[in-house]
Write an enzyme that holds these catalytic residues in place. Sequence first.
Site, PDB file in Angstrom:
ATOM      1  N   LEU A 132      41.533  31.804  40.012  1.00 36.95           N
ATOM      2  CA  LEU A 132      41.781  33.051  39.299  1.00 36.95           C
ATOM      3  C   LEU A 132      41.151  34.181  40.100  1.00 36.95           C
ATOM      4  O   LEU A 132      40.119  33.996  40.749  1.00 36.95           O
ATOM      5  CB  LEU A 132      41.158  33.006  37.897  1.00 36.95           C
ATOM      6  CG  LEU A 132      41.770  32.011  36.909  1.00 36.95           C
ATOM      7  CD1 LEU A 132      40.921  31.935  35.653  1.00 36.95           C
ATOM      8  CD2 LEU A 132      43.190  32.393  36.560  1.00 36.95           C
ATOM      9  N   ASP A 133      41.749  35.350  40.040  1.00 35.07           N
ATOM     10  CA  ASP A 133      41.193  36.523  40.714  1.00 35.07           C
ATOM     11  C   ASP A 133      39.788  36.807  40.188  1.00 35.07           C
ATOM     12  O   ASP A 133      39.457  36.460  39.049  1.00 35.07           O
ATOM     13  CB  ASP A 133      42.072  37.749  40.489  1.00 35.07           C
ATOM     14  CG  ASP A 133      43.412  37.649  41.198  1.00 35.07           C
ATOM     15  OD1 ASP A 133      43.520  36.847  42.147  1.00 35.07           O
ATOM     16  OD2 ASP A 133      44.339  38.375  40.797  1.00 35.07           O
ATOM     17  N   THR A 134      38.992  37.479  40.986  1.00 38.04           N
ATOM     18  CA  THR A 134      37.608  37.781  40.629  1.00 38.04           C
ATOM     19  C   THR A 134      37.515  38.486  39.276  1.00 38.04           C
ATOM     20  O   THR A 134      36.678  38.136  38.453  1.00 38.04           O
ATOM     21  CB  THR A 134      36.943  38.648  41.721  1.00 38.04           C
ATOM     22  OG1 THR A 134      36.985  37.914  42.946  1.00 38.04           O
ATOM     23  CG2 THR A 134      35.512  38.984  41.378  1.00 38.04           C
TER      24      THR A 134
END
Length: 175
Positions: A132-134
């Site tokens: 998942l993106d930050t």
Amino acid sequence: MERELKFKIAEAEDGRRLGSVLRYGHGFSKTLIARLKHRPGSVLVDGAPARMTDRVNAGSSVRVTLEERDSAGGAEASFLPEVLYEDGGLIVINKPAGAKTHPAFGGDYSGTVAAAVLAYLGEGSFHPVTRLDTGTTGAMLIAKNGYMHSLMQRRLHTGQLEREYAAMVQCAPEP
């Protein structure tokens, strides 16, 4: 950390080369097979060391010892993961927004999901199946070893493993 996989050679696998049985019959990746080739005693057939080119017989017992290394090198965890599911091969956590999965190109692991999961497990290695993106929070699937990672990646890319996304918005966006 070591993990052992044990199985019997099936009738349909009789006479095949061990490497082929591991790759096509049991889902081992080429990379994992290459690693096993260079670790004496990591693959035993009927209790004896075996080479990937050896032909195997139906009914023979195979034991594979997987060695996992800590990929975060003892980095400090700034949070403990919220565990949603865990079994012998997989862990699903709720990744918090703001946490990086792992550092880019071997940088500092401190504060990453990798460090948090390894601190929670106490030993092993970090193999994220999904990322998942930050800035995103949500469920993240992590394999506890390279073998399970390979199996889950294959399922992810063949549609046998599905992901579903949901989003919450505070106000209605413009059409």
